[in-house]
Design a protein around this motif. Structure first.
Motif, short mmCIF file in Angstrom:
data_model
loop_
_atom_site.label_atom_id
_atom_site.label_comp_id
_atom_site.label_asym_id
_atom_site.label_seq_id
_atom_site.Cartn_x
_atom_site.Cartn_y
_atom_site.Cartn_z
N VAL A 52 0.96 -1.41 -0.05
CA VAL A 52 -0.11 -0.09 -0.15
C VAL A 52 0.69 1.19 -0.02
CG1 VAL A 52 -2.03 -0.97 1.04
CG2 VAL A 52 -0.34 0.10 2.42
N GLY A 53 2.21 1.35 0.36
CA GLY A 53 2.78 2.22 0.41
C GLY A 53 2.88 3.32 1.72
N GLU A 54 3.64 3.89 1.91
CA GLU A 54 3.45 4.82 3.15
C GLU A 54 2.40 5.58 3.02
OE1 GLU A 54 6.62 7.36 6.05
OE2 GLU A 54 7.53 6.07 4.66
N GLY A 55 2.07 6.50 1.92
CA GLY A 55 1.15 7.27 1.95
C GLY A 55 -0.32 6.58 1.85
N GLY A 56 -0.32 5.50 1.55
CA GLY A 56 -1.68 4.78 1.52
C GLY A 56 -1.86 4.04 2.87
N CYS A 57 -0.86 3.90 3.71
CA CYS A 57 -1.07 3.55 4.94
C CYS A 57 -1.44 4.59 5.87
CB CYS A 57 0.21 2.86 5.57
SG CYS A 57 0.38 1.27 5.31
N GLY A 58 -0.91 5.72 5.89
CA GLY A 58 -0.82 7.02 6.80
C GLY A 58 -0.94 6.54 8.25
N VAL A 59 -1.86 6.90 9.15
CA VAL A 59 -1.90 6.51 10.59
C VAL A 59 -2.45 5.23 10.72
CG1 VAL A 59 -3.32 7.26 12.56
CG2 VAL A 59 -2.43 8.96 10.99
N SER A 60 -3.21 4.54 9.80
CA SER A 60 -3.59 3.40 9.83
C SER A 60 -2.51 2.32 10.16
CB SER A 60 -4.54 2.98 8.94
OG SER A 60 -5.63 3.51 8.78
N CYS A 61 -1.50 2.21 9.36
CA CYS A 61 -0.54 1.44 9.57
C CYS A 61 0.41 1.67 10.67
CB CYS A 61 0.37 1.32 8.53
SG CYS A 61 -0.59 0.96 6.57
N SER A 62 0.56 3.05 10.88
CA SER A 62 1.62 3.35 11.95
C SER A 62 1.16 3.11 13.26
CB SER A 62 2.08 4.79 11.90
OG SER A 62 0.82 5.67 11.99
N GLU A 63 -0.26 2.79 13.50
CA GLU A 63 -0.80 2.72 14.71
C GLU A 63 -1.45 1.16 14.55
OE1 GLU A 63 -3.47 5.70 16.24
OE2 GLU A 63 -1.81 7.30 15.88
N SER A 64 -1.00 0.50 13.78
CA SER A 64 -1.56 -1.02 13.63
C SER A 64 -0.95 -1.98 14.80
CB SER A 64 -1.14 -1.48 12.30
OG SER A 64 0.01 -1.72 11.98
N GLU A 65 -1.79 -2.94 14.98
CA GLU A 65 -1.21 -4.12 15.66
C GLU A 65 -1.00 -5.28 15.12
OE1 GLU A 65 -2.46 -6.32 19.87
OE2 GLU A 65 -3.74 -4.95 19.17
N LEU A 66 -0.10 -6.04 14.97
CA LEU A 66 -0.06 -7.39 14.01
C LEU A 66 0.40 -8.30 15.21
CD1 LEU A 66 0.19 -8.82 11.48
CD2 LEU A 66 2.76 -8.12 11.57
N TYR A 67 -0.58 -9.38 15.19
CA TYR A 67 -0.20 -10.33 16.28
C TYR A 67 -0.54 -11.85 15.50
CZ TYR A 67 -5.33 -9.96 17.21
OH TYR A 67 -6.70 -10.06 17.06
N GLN A 68 -0.06 -12.96 16.15
CA GLN A 68 -0.16 -14.20 15.95
C GLN A 68 -0.97 -14.99 16.76
OE1 GLN A 68 3.15 -16.37 14.96
NE2 GLN A 68 2.21 -17.46 13.28
N GLU A 69 -2.02 -15.43 16.66
CA GLU A 69 -3.06 -16.27 17.52
C GLU A 69 -2.26 -17.72 17.85
OE1 GLU A 69 -7.06 -15.89 16.61
OE2 GLU A 69 -6.88 -14.13 17.59
N ALA A 70 -2.98 -18.44 18.94
CA ALA A 70 -2.11 -19.53 19.28
C ALA A 70 -2.11 -20.62 18.08
CB ALA A 70 -2.87 -20.27 20.48
N ASP A 71 -3.39 -20.51 17.14
CA ASP A 71 -3.55 -21.65 16.16
C ASP A 71 -2.57 -21.32 14.82
OD1 ASP A 71 -4.46 -19.50 14.89
OD2 ASP A 71 -6.51 -20.41 14.60
N GLY A 72 -1.67 -20.10 15.02
CA GLY A 72 -0.75 -19.59 13.97
C GLY A 72 -1.46 -18.62 12.92
N GLU A 73 -2.50 -18.21 13.40
CA GLU A 73 -3.17 -17.15 12.43
C GLU A 73 -2.63 -15.87 12.60
OE1 GLU A 73 -6.02 -16.20 9.50
OE2 GLU A 73 -5.57 -18.22 9.98
#
Length: 76
Positions: free
Chosen positions: A16-37
């Motif tokens: 999406v590029g830095e411009g397409g992300c904006g605040v949404s990506c910089s304040e995103s939370e990425l995590y992996q659940e116990a099942d690997g998802e």
């Protein structure tokens, strides 16, 4: 070698590029659940997005979300 989490963040910015992300990506939370998802919770969205268990699945799903315009200003 980068860990999977960093590789997914890199994919997100590549798609999406830095411009397409904006605040949404910089304040995103990425995590992996116990099942690997992998889940991505973007700022402004109530529910996290399911991305998949493998990097290939994650990339495919991120591209689909970007194409549909779900808060990401990437590919059309």
């Amino acid at each position: 070698m980068k860990d999977q989490k960093q590789q997914i963040y890199d994919l997100l910015y590549d798609i999406v590029g830095e411009g397409g992300c904006g605040v949404s990506c910089s304040e995103s939370e990425l995590y992996q659940e116990a099942d690997g998802e992998w889940k991505l919770n973007l700022c402004g969205f109530m529910e996290p997005w399911s991305l998949g268990k493998t990097l290939d699945e994650v990339e495919t799903n991120l591209r689909d979300y970007a194409r549909q315009g779900f808060g990401l200003g990437g590919e059309s």
